[in-house]
Design a protein around this motif. Sequence first.
Motif, PDB file in Angstrom:
ATOM      1  N   THR A 198       0.811  -1.219   0.000  1.00  0.00           N
ATOM      2  CA  THR A 198       0.000   0.000   0.000  1.00  0.00           C
ATOM      3  C   THR A 198       0.844   1.268   0.000  1.00  0.00           C
ATOM      4  OG1 THR A 198      -0.061  -0.125   2.407  1.00  0.00           O
ATOM      5  CG2 THR A 198      -1.956  -0.994   1.236  1.00  0.00           C
ATOM      6  N   ASN A 229      -6.740  -4.548   0.477  1.00  0.00           N
ATOM      7  CA  ASN A 229      -6.530  -4.867  -0.933  1.00  0.00           C
ATOM      8  C   ASN A 229      -7.880  -5.223  -1.529  1.00  0.00           C
ATOM      9  OD1 ASN A 229      -5.046  -5.298  -3.307  1.00  0.00           O
ATOM     10  ND2 ASN A 229      -5.152  -7.504  -2.984  1.00  0.00           N
ATOM     11  N   THR A 287      -5.535  -0.420  -1.789  1.00  0.00           N
ATOM     12  CA  THR A 287      -4.919  -0.693  -3.093  1.00  0.00           C
ATOM     13  C   THR A 287      -5.893  -1.481  -3.947  1.00  0.00           C
ATOM     14  OG1 THR A 287      -3.827  -2.557  -2.043  1.00  0.00           O
ATOM     15  CG2 THR A 287      -2.459  -0.680  -2.627  1.00  0.00           C
ATOM     16  N   THR A 335      -6.481  -4.080  -7.225  1.00  0.00           N
ATOM     17  CA  THR A 335      -5.804  -5.159  -7.932  1.00  0.00           C
ATOM     18  C   THR A 335      -6.792  -5.817  -8.896  1.00  0.00           C
ATOM     19  OG1 THR A 335      -4.486  -5.550  -5.954  1.00  0.00           O
ATOM     20  CG2 THR A 335      -4.537  -7.306  -7.573  1.00  0.00           C
ATOM     21  N   LYS A 384      -1.999 -12.000  -4.887  1.00  0.00           N
ATOM     22  CA  LYS A 384      -1.550 -10.811  -4.171  1.00  0.00           C
ATOM     23  C   LYS A 384      -1.685 -11.001  -2.654  1.00  0.00           C
ATOM     24  CE  LYS A 384      -0.423  -6.352  -4.246  1.00  0.00           C
ATOM     25  NZ  LYS A 384       0.790  -5.799  -4.779  1.00  0.00           N
ATOM     26  N   TYR A 393      -1.983  -6.766   4.451  1.00  0.00           N
ATOM     27  CA  TYR A 393      -3.318  -6.188   4.343  1.00  0.00           C
ATOM     28  C   TYR A 393      -4.169  -6.662   5.517  1.00  0.00           C
ATOM     29  CZ  TYR A 393      -1.901  -5.297  -0.439  1.00  0.00           C
ATOM     30  OH  TYR A 393      -1.233  -4.870  -1.539  1.00  0.00           O
TER      31      TYR A 393
END
Lengths: 282, 287, 508
Positions: free
Chosen positions: A228, C61, C90, C92, C100, C112
């Motif tokens: 992040t 995520n 984030t 993806t 991930k 995460y």
Amino acid sequence: MPKLYTFLKYFFVILWACFVIAPFLWAISTSFKDFNSVTGGATYIPWLQFEPTLDGWSVLFKPGSQGGINIIGPYFNSIFVTLTASLISIVLGTLAAYALSRYTFKAGFVKNNDITFFFISQRIMPPVVLSIPFFLFLSTLGLLDSLAGLILVYIVLLMPIAVWIMVDFFNRVPKEIDETALIDGCNPFQAFFKVVLPNSVPGMLVAGLFCIIFGWIDFFFAFILTFTKVQLLPVKIVALNSSITPWWSLSAAALVSVAPLIIVAFIVERYLSKGNLSGALK
Amino acid sequence: MNFKHKYVFLLPGLIVLIGILIFPIIFTVRLSLSGWNSFNPGLDFIGFKNYVRLFTDDPRFWQSFFRLSFLAITTVFLQYVIGFALAHMVWKDIKFKRFFRVLFLIPMMTTPVIMTVIWRTFFHESLGPLNDFLSIFGVQPPWLSSPSLAKVSIIVVEVWQWTSFMFLLMLAGLLSLPKEPFLAAAVDGASPFKKFIYVTFPLMAPISIGAIVIRLIEASKIMDTVFVLTSGGPGTSTETSSFFIFIKGLREFQMGYAATASFTYLIIMIISLTIIVKVLTKVLMRE
Amino acid sequence: MKLKTLISALASVLLIGSQVAHADKWGDQFPHIAATGDIPGMCSYESMSKKDYSGRTLTINTHAIPVMGEPTALHAEQFEKLTGAKVEVTHTPAGDLYSKAMVPFQAGQAPYDIVFGFSNFINDWKRYLAPVPQEYVDQMEGVSASHKAIASWDGVMYQYPVDGDRHYLKYRKDVIDNPEMQAKYKADTGNELKVPTTWKEYGEMASYFNGWDWDGDGEPEYGSAEVMKKDDLMYAAFYSRSVAYAKNPSTPGGFFFDLETMEPLINNPGFVEALTDWVDAVNYVPPGGINFGLGDEINSFGGGQTLFSFSWDDAFVAAMQPDSPISNQVGAAQLPGADRVWNRENGMWDAKSNQAPFFVWGWAVGVAGKSDNKDVAFDYLCFFANGANHQADIGIGRFGVNPFMEEDFKADVWTQIGWDKDIAQSYVETLADMEKSTNRVFPLRVPGTFEFNSALATGTAKALAGQLSPQAALDEVYAEWVAILERVGADNVRDAYAVGVKMEDNEL
């Protein structure tokens, strides 16, 4: 005969230029479309064939909560990581290449060419499998999700390119240059830094260009090794690939991401045109 | 020359490279002897089971390897011929020289995983511009949905992107050629064609070999193009080794097996590249 | 009397006034929920505003923008404002969500706090996820039992319900319900033009309406848009086409495997029949349709290029966007069925009409077991799915938040955002009927799920490309599945598969 050659030359060069430009023109046109203009069939000219919109572009600068990806931070991250890793790779690579070009190494059956090949062979491994070991490696160092960690990995990716280009380059720089300097009383380091290096700027520029390109376009490692805090441009752009592939914003993103490298291309071309390369090698 | 100096030049780079890579390489070898998968993530030792499976029971890997060989050799050959030709054409007097030179450099600066999406829309058989243009002539080739044309499309994209790599190296090579041999040839009254065969080409041979080898290495990792354009389809007709390894590793999470495939791939590539370098040296440098 | 009326009138005015004022307070501050205002609950705006998470950082995520990605980021921003926490999100692409999160999980890390994925990741992920605390489960009043079951493993919930996803049939009403077209179809083929109830009818209609301009826009239209690209979603399209032939309610005990012997069933005549249909479908998809991923399917059907489509909601929702050229011209229905279904016990076809919903589900989200912010994370997820947010989210097509709460299955939720009444009605009925069915199939959620699905995608893709016959392709998949079972351990797979079979056999 020369006339025919000239004609063929222009024909071919223009043909290739069209081929190179075509996808970019298509991307420019597509970047101003929306869902309905895309699904209605191929169109090219705004206003005439479709109603242009700036949605595709604005997505690149909006925050996620408004459906955008905001590429500004990642843009600078990418520039920083690429430039730093390229610089370190060039320095280390140039030194190693100079050694491989000027000195003879021998350890058992390993000779100069084998060491050069060892450098290049680092690029053979498909990145997929390296992802897990690199992940564990950076995790041990505490460098996951950091600019430093990415730079470290990129050095491994980029240095082989620098070594390979510079070995080839130094091989073509006459040895007399160094020898004259040594006779003039320089030690090998002075000879390298004062005489050889200034003459090597064009080669380093080409090597640098390749390093920057390969660093800039890497997606895979940037994707696996960050979470992040640090995001690079390609990773951020790929995050536009939702259930619907947004042709418009991806087109805009492709154009934005290639833009800074075009400037680099102009600089390199300038050096090539000036004939510095040939000048150095006289 | 002084013995110590050469190590001062060489070692920083070599040590950094080995330092960063030694762990991943050893780990990969160890991983290839384990059954690491989604259910059982760990370095258990299963001997050469993965290798036995790869060599005796996985035609898909070998098919993808031969397909890769075909794609890599074809694309690199085309890139070399076109790149060299273009470099030769814009080497000397041509109008808009700088424009063409910069333009021809640009394709390799695009991120493959993004640019290939643009290509995918370009090749889109009902919404893309290519078939829209070709419909003037009444043809609608299935660019991505026929097994043979899908390969052609991948070659087109690869050649588009990486010819610029060859172009830059060849142009840099041409621009650094010494002038004397050309003056001698001019005195002898050699035709442009003869000049190219007997003067330019031999002088360019060393850089050509280097460029071809590095491009072969890079082209063999072709992955993004395949992934975005066709996902290895139709069927398995465009699967390459690195795509196969990607699917096994990061999709199916058979990490152990993917490491086996990678390590095998690495060995095969090192052997074949060594042979290729020897052959190229022999042919191009007439040694 | 008069006084009483006056008082009650006054009271109601006051009551309305207070409600409006209530809605204004949060609705003003957060335009996203302006339509409903805050809806009371454990994780309402009101409740969240009382929490203080300042100094805490939550990392998430999620999927790419906008599907799921945009609501995640939007609710993150709201959550930050309400609680003072910092939320980093984030995005993806769908295909990479698994790896991930899985790479750090396997390396023993939790970068995460919250990971988005699909519901069929549950088996691989559950050992890395934290169970949803009971107080959160208790407040999920409107969530259907089947949804809770699929988010849980052995009675422990690991995936927080934020979304429901199903495969269903989408069709063009302006063709299927058009008397002119019906007459034309009848004259040319002798059959009725109606919403197809079997895959054979689907194929016949799609072939008939393939390759000519039936909506008068100057471009040819085609029969069907489906996911045929050999990617990570292809398996779902194939299962949707197989359930009718291969899920026989009279032979319980497994759809993918025979639970007793763990023999893969993937190459039995039911699946072969479905793949044969699918190979035929190559003839009635748009040009290049064999290379269509989900995005292409949505572009194609949503852009008005095809008569049919069947997979997740996205294509339907895209078609129903107000500015779409085919807005309010599409209908939803159950997946087609078949007029015979394979009986694996006696090795014969049962000549009876059969239909089975495939509960492919979709987005699922969990909290990492090693996270230091589990309290914040569950509050965030609870806030994500609170009444006001959920109501607002399901109305925004690109958000990809689909109905899964009981109150979602009401037509007026959809007429409010501009859908025609009968379309809204058919949509909610289609979804609600799937819940009622007793012949359901749930996705494969066993160790090695990705290996099984990837092998299936490879095999079916070979058949679609004509490299292998349907039977040979599925025989190959069968052999692959046997090999996977051997590697992962048939017993491990059985233990996990038994949970899904229990749900399919209506025992859970």
